[in-house]
Write a protein that holds these residues in place. Structure first.
Motif, short mmCIF file in Angstrom:
data_model
loop_
_atom_site.label_atom_id
_atom_site.label_comp_id
_atom_site.label_asym_id
_atom_site.label_seq_id
_atom_site.Cartn_x
_atom_site.Cartn_y
_atom_site.Cartn_z
N GLU A 1 0.83 -1.21 0.00
CA GLU A 1 0.00 0.00 0.00
C GLU A 1 0.86 1.26 0.00
O GLU A 1 0.39 2.35 0.34
CB GLU A 1 -0.94 -0.03 1.19
CG GLU A 1 -1.94 -1.19 1.08
CD GLU A 1 -2.52 -1.60 2.41
OE1 GLU A 1 -1.83 -1.48 3.44
OE2 GLU A 1 -3.67 -2.06 2.40
N ASP B 1 -0.43 4.81 -1.88
CA ASP B 1 -1.52 5.54 -1.23
C ASP B 1 -1.08 6.14 0.10
O ASP B 1 -1.37 7.30 0.40
CB ASP B 1 -2.73 4.63 -1.01
CG ASP B 1 -3.47 4.33 -2.30
OD1 ASP B 1 -3.28 5.07 -3.29
OD2 ASP B 1 -4.24 3.36 -2.31
N GLU C 1 1.48 9.03 -0.44
CA GLU C 1 0.82 10.26 -0.89
C GLU C 1 0.03 10.90 0.24
O GLU C 1 0.09 12.12 0.44
CB GLU C 1 -0.08 9.98 -2.09
CG GLU C 1 0.70 9.73 -3.36
CD GLU C 1 -0.19 9.40 -4.55
OE1 GLU C 1 -1.44 9.45 -4.42
OE2 GLU C 1 0.38 9.09 -5.61
N TYR D 1 -6.73 3.49 7.55
CA TYR D 1 -5.55 2.73 7.12
C TYR D 1 -5.23 1.62 8.11
O TYR D 1 -4.68 0.58 7.73
CB TYR D 1 -4.32 3.63 6.96
CG TYR D 1 -4.29 4.43 5.68
CD1 TYR D 1 -4.28 3.80 4.43
CD2 TYR D 1 -4.25 5.81 5.71
CE1 TYR D 1 -4.24 4.53 3.26
CE2 TYR D 1 -4.22 6.56 4.53
CZ TYR D 1 -4.22 5.90 3.32
OH TYR D 1 -4.19 6.62 2.16
#
Length: 178
Positions: free
Chosen positions: A58, A61, A64, A168
């Motif tokens: 991951e 994502d 960022e 998350y």
């Protein structure tokens, strides 16, 4: 290099302000804003650390998001510093001063796994959220409605970022562990 040695304002002092906020009230609010400023910079540096070091499936994502969240923290710090300067304060500055003034503890210098890093970020976010809520009340009770509004807007952004980190950290993922 400048040879000017005149100190315009001593660190930790509050000068009179043109916003007509009473000196005693301004002093209380400046102290609160400097606490939030210091905490925000500790968060900023930790987010940048995690932005640089994130790995895994991951990666993109999370990388960022952490970069954007660090940018929002930097903007928030700027807004806090400008507001406390407007009401006569001297923004706390310098790495050692910021960390000493912050009631939040950054994680160590080591690099941790993504989940641990995000849990550490969420811990600081929680502390900042509680502080911002207290300082909204303080500013409101002291009649500084402009500062209260600035803090409310920052609180919305901080809570939103914390909420994203919480997502998350959920256990539902498309990544299959082996």
């Amino acid at each position: 290099m400048s040879t000017q040695e005149e100190v315009r304002q001593q660190a930790g002092t509050v000068d009179e302000n043109r916003l007509r906020l009473e000196q005693g009230k301004a002093e209380q609010i400046v102290e609160a804003l400097n606490t939030d400023l210091a905490s925000t910079y500790v968060l900023y540096h930790q987010l940048k650390k995690h932005h640089w070091n994130v790995e895994g499936a991951e990666f993109r994502d999370v990388h960022e998001f952490l970069g954007e969240a660090a940018g929002r923290a930097e903007e928030a710090a700027d807004e806090l510093a400008e507001r406390l300067q407007a009401i006569g304060g001297a923004p706390v500055a310098g790495g050692k001063n910021l960390e000493a003034h912050a009631p939040v503890d950054p994680e160590g210098d080591d690099v941790y796994d993504v989940r641990t890093s995000l849990e550490n970020d969420l811990e600081i976010y929680g502390d900042i959220i509680e502080s911002l809520r207290d300082h909204v009340d303080l500013a409101t009770n002291l009649g500084d409605h402009a500062t209260a509004e600035i803090l409310r807007q920052l609180l919305i952004e901080v809570e939103e970022d914390a909420h994203h980190i919480d997502h998350y950290l959920e256990d539902d993922t498309l990544v299959v562990s082996e």
